[in-house]
Write a protein that holds these residues in place. Structure first.
Motif, PDB file in Angstrom:
ATOM      1  N   SER A   1       0.838  -1.194   0.000  1.00 50.60           N
ATOM      2  CA  SER A   1       0.000   0.000   0.000  1.00 50.60           C
ATOM      3  C   SER A   1       0.875   1.248   0.000  1.00 50.60           C
ATOM      4  O   SER A   1       1.960   1.280   0.599  1.00 50.60           O
ATOM      5  N   ILE A   2       0.418   2.269  -0.719  1.00 51.58           N
ATOM      6  CA  ILE A   2       1.163   3.526  -0.797  1.00 51.58           C
ATOM      7  C   ILE A   2       0.464   4.653  -0.060  1.00 51.58           C
ATOM      8  O   ILE A   2       1.001   5.759   0.061  1.00 51.58           O
ATOM      9  N   TRP A   3      -0.768   4.382   0.431  1.00 49.88           N
ATOM     10  CA  TRP A   3      -1.531   5.425   1.127  1.00 49.88           C
ATOM     11  C   TRP A   3      -2.631   4.745   1.916  1.00 49.88           C
ATOM     12  O   TRP A   3      -3.302   3.832   1.428  1.00 49.88           O
ATOM     13  N   ASN A   4      -2.820   5.156   3.156  1.00 45.67           N
ATOM     14  CA  ASN A   4      -3.895   4.646   3.998  1.00 45.67           C
ATOM     15  C   ASN A   4      -4.840   5.785   4.351  1.00 45.67           C
ATOM     16  O   ASN A   4      -4.395   6.904   4.672  1.00 45.67           O
TER      17      ASN A   4
ATOM     18  N   LEU B   1      -4.547   2.119  -0.371  1.00 46.55           N
ATOM     19  CA  LEU B   1      -4.362   2.442  -1.789  1.00 46.55           C
ATOM     20  C   LEU B   1      -3.132   1.709  -2.310  1.00 46.55           C
ATOM     21  O   LEU B   1      -2.041   1.819  -1.735  1.00 46.55           O
ATOM     22  N   VAL B   2      -3.297   0.939  -3.387  1.00 47.55           N
ATOM     23  CA  VAL B   2      -2.173   0.223  -3.998  1.00 47.55           C
ATOM     24  C   VAL B   2      -2.156   0.544  -5.486  1.00 47.55           C
ATOM     25  O   VAL B   2      -3.188   0.852  -6.091  1.00 47.55           O
ATOM     26  N   ASN B   3      -0.974   0.485  -6.083  1.00 47.38           N
ATOM     27  CA  ASN B   3      -0.848   0.736  -7.516  1.00 47.38           C
ATOM     28  C   ASN B   3      -1.526  -0.391  -8.305  1.00 47.38           C
ATOM     29  O   ASN B   3      -1.341  -1.561  -8.010  1.00 47.38           O
TER      30      ASN B   3
ATOM     31  N   ALA C   1      -3.670   4.820 -12.150  1.00 47.97           N
ATOM     32  CA  ALA C   1      -4.746   3.927 -11.718  1.00 47.97           C
ATOM     33  C   ALA C   1      -4.333   3.218 -10.429  1.00 47.97           C
ATOM     34  O   ALA C   1      -3.175   2.823 -10.262  1.00 47.97           O
ATOM     35  N   TYR C   2      -5.303   3.079  -9.527  1.00 48.85           N
ATOM     36  CA  TYR C   2      -5.051   2.441  -8.244  1.00 48.85           C
ATOM     37  C   TYR C   2      -6.190   1.470  -7.919  1.00 48.85           C
ATOM     38  O   TYR C   2      -7.301   1.596  -8.436  1.00 48.85           O
ATOM     39  N   TYR C   3      -5.887   0.505  -7.038  1.00 54.06           N
ATOM     40  CA  TYR C   3      -6.915  -0.350  -6.455  1.00 54.06           C
ATOM     41  C   TYR C   3      -7.143   0.104  -5.015  1.00 54.06           C
ATOM     42  O   TYR C   3      -6.190   0.434  -4.293  1.00 54.06           O
ATOM     43  N   LEU C   4      -8.406   0.101  -4.600  1.00 50.08           N
ATOM     44  CA  LEU C   4      -8.746   0.412  -3.218  1.00 50.08           C
ATOM     45  C   LEU C   4      -9.082  -0.893  -2.519  1.00 50.08           C
ATOM     46  O   LEU C   4     -10.006  -1.610  -2.929  1.00 50.08           O
TER      47      LEU C   4
ATOM     48  N   ASP D   1     -14.116  -5.933 -11.756  1.00 50.92           N
ATOM     49  CA  ASP D   1     -14.375  -7.250 -11.168  1.00 50.92           C
ATOM     50  C   ASP D   1     -15.027  -7.062  -9.793  1.00 50.92           C
ATOM     51  O   ASP D   1     -16.114  -6.526  -9.707  1.00 50.92           O
ATOM     52  N   ASP D   2     -14.359  -7.464  -8.716  1.00 52.57           N
ATOM     53  CA  ASP D   2     -14.921  -7.310  -7.372  1.00 52.57           C
ATOM     54  C   ASP D   2     -14.180  -6.267  -6.555  1.00 52.57           C
ATOM     55  O   ASP D   2     -14.223  -6.275  -5.314  1.00 52.57           O
ATOM     56  N   VAL D   3     -13.491  -5.363  -7.244  1.00 53.63           N
ATOM     57  CA  VAL D   3     -12.662  -4.363  -6.566  1.00 53.63           C
ATOM     58  C   VAL D   3     -13.079  -2.969  -7.023  1.00 53.63           C
ATOM     59  O   VAL D   3     -13.494  -2.766  -8.170  1.00 53.63           O
ATOM     60  N   ILE D   4     -12.969  -2.017  -6.117  1.00 51.82           N
ATOM     61  CA  ILE D   4     -13.162  -0.611  -6.480  1.00 51.82           C
ATOM     62  C   ILE D   4     -11.811  -0.060  -6.927  1.00 51.82           C
ATOM     63  O   ILE D   4     -10.823  -0.134  -6.185  1.00 51.82           O
ATOM     64  N   ALA D   5     -11.776   0.449  -8.127  1.00 49.36           N
ATOM     65  CA  ALA D   5     -10.549   1.051  -8.670  1.00 49.36           C
ATOM     66  C   ALA D   5     -10.713   2.562  -8.695  1.00 49.36           C
ATOM     67  O   ALA D   5     -11.819   3.088  -8.855  1.00 49.36           O
ATOM     68  N   MET D   6      -9.598   3.249  -8.540  1.00 48.37           N
ATOM     69  CA  MET D   6      -9.614   4.709  -8.601  1.00 48.37           C
ATOM     70  C   MET D   6      -8.644   5.170  -9.680  1.00 48.37           C
ATOM     71  O   MET D   6      -7.486   4.753  -9.704  1.00 48.37           O
TER      72      MET D   6
END
Length: 337
Positions: free
Chosen positions: A3-6, A20-22, A109-112, A156-161
């Motif tokens: 993770s790069i940000w919490n 937050l992950v890349n 783009a990131y995955y939450l 899919d089953d993830v929220i992306a930002m």
């Protein structure tokens, strides 16, 4: 994934702890700078201008340089205490159709990821709400020292930002458009459509980085002492003088590359024959023959219409010719000079 940000997603009065992950990674081949004479590594050292010696990372901070060169130190604590709600929160501002977002605005783009078991339920609620509404969430967040615009969507089953550029960061394309007014004909559009249909669709999973593979092959060849791969001969360039012919040839080439039989495409517009030169033919026997032939053709067209009447007239005149003898004509002899 690291993770790069919490922080948390603020969804009305609901707060969803997230990490937050890349979502992307680079596979490009990286190179090091070396000294050409001995192959030694070239390294950059961070040196203080005042003391002229190398400074370790834990002694390096941030500073803002004003116009007169004065440096104002800014610490991480200063930035964390900014009176903005997005310092540790992704604030959802609105929900809009995905088509409202200009692809030019899309950035990183990131995955939450849900941070902890209690976050799973509200995380799933937001995910399913986005999925059912077929909309995306517009949000604001702070990352790497600045507030940013973002878009949340379901993958899919993830929220992306997706990080979005602010509207004023998009340049106007007015200066890039062609200067002259160009008219595109319907036949040219038909051929372009035929080429697009021939090329068809592609599964993005089948595409790969040819340049990276070539670089890796080059490195392997140099490491093993093998012969280096050679670049293919460059295709002969040139100006496209006949757009219609270029499009037709492109359609045929696309069919051939896909293993299809080369056949005439019935839906393609037929190419008009080139106009003949407007230059006049040279005067002479050729011009006379063609003129006479044109007259004979015109006369023949009229003669076919009066064939039946001519036969009747010829029958009547035959009897008259028998009664009246034809006059003899004597040729006048030319006198030699």
């Amino acid at each position: 994934m690291r993770s790069i940000w919490n922080g948390a997603i603020s969804f009305g009065l609901v707060s969803i702890p997230i990490k937050l992950v890349n979502a992307t990674e680079s596979h490009s081949v990286s190179f090091r700078q070396i000294h050409l004479e001995d192959g030694g590594r070239i390294r950059y050292r961070k040196v203080c201008e005042l003391e002229e010696h190398e400074v370790p990372t834990d002694e390096i901070g941030k500073g803002y340089e004003e116009a007169d060169g004065t440096i104002i130190p800014i610490t991480d604590e200063d930035l964390a205490s900014l009176p903005i709600p997005t310092a540790k929160t992704i604030e959802i501002e609105a929900f809009v159709p995905a088509g409202r977002i200009d692809p030019l605005q899309m950035d990183s783009a990131y995955y939450l990821a849900a941070n902890g078991v209690p976050a799973a339920k509200p995380y799933a609620l937001l995910r399913e709400a986005l999925r059912r509404s077929k909309k995306v969430a517009i949000c604001k967040y702070a990352l790497r020292g600045r507030e940013r615009l973002g878009m949340l969507r379901v993958v899919d089953d993830v929220i992306a930002m997706h990080g979005l550029l602010w509207p004023d960061e998009i340049r106007s394309p007015d200066e890039v458009a062609p200067d002259t007014n160009v008219t595109v004909q319907d036949k040219e559009l038909d051929l372009a459509d035929a080429l697009m249909n021939t090329l068809g669709e592609v599964d993005l999973e089948d595409l790969h980085d040819d340049y990276r593979e070539a670089v890796e092959s080059l490195i392997a060849a140099k490491a093993s002492g093998e012969a280096l791969p050679t670049a293919p001969a460059a295709a002969a360039g040139g100006k496209v003088l006949d757009l219609m012919s270029a499009l037709e040839n492109s359609v045929r080439a696309a069919k051939s590359s896909r293993g299809e039989e080369e056949a005439e495409v019935a839906s393609l517009p037929e190419k008009r024959p080139a106009r003949k030169s407007s230059r006049a033919e040279p005067k002479g026997a050729t011009g006379k023959k063609s003129t006479a032939g044109a007259r004979k053709t015109a006369a023949g067209a009229g003669a076919r219409k009066s064939t039946s009447s001519a036969k009747k007239t010829a029958a009547k005149s035959t009897a008259a010719e028998k009664k009246t003898p034809a006059k003899k004509t004597t040729a006048r002899k030319r006198t030699s000079a």
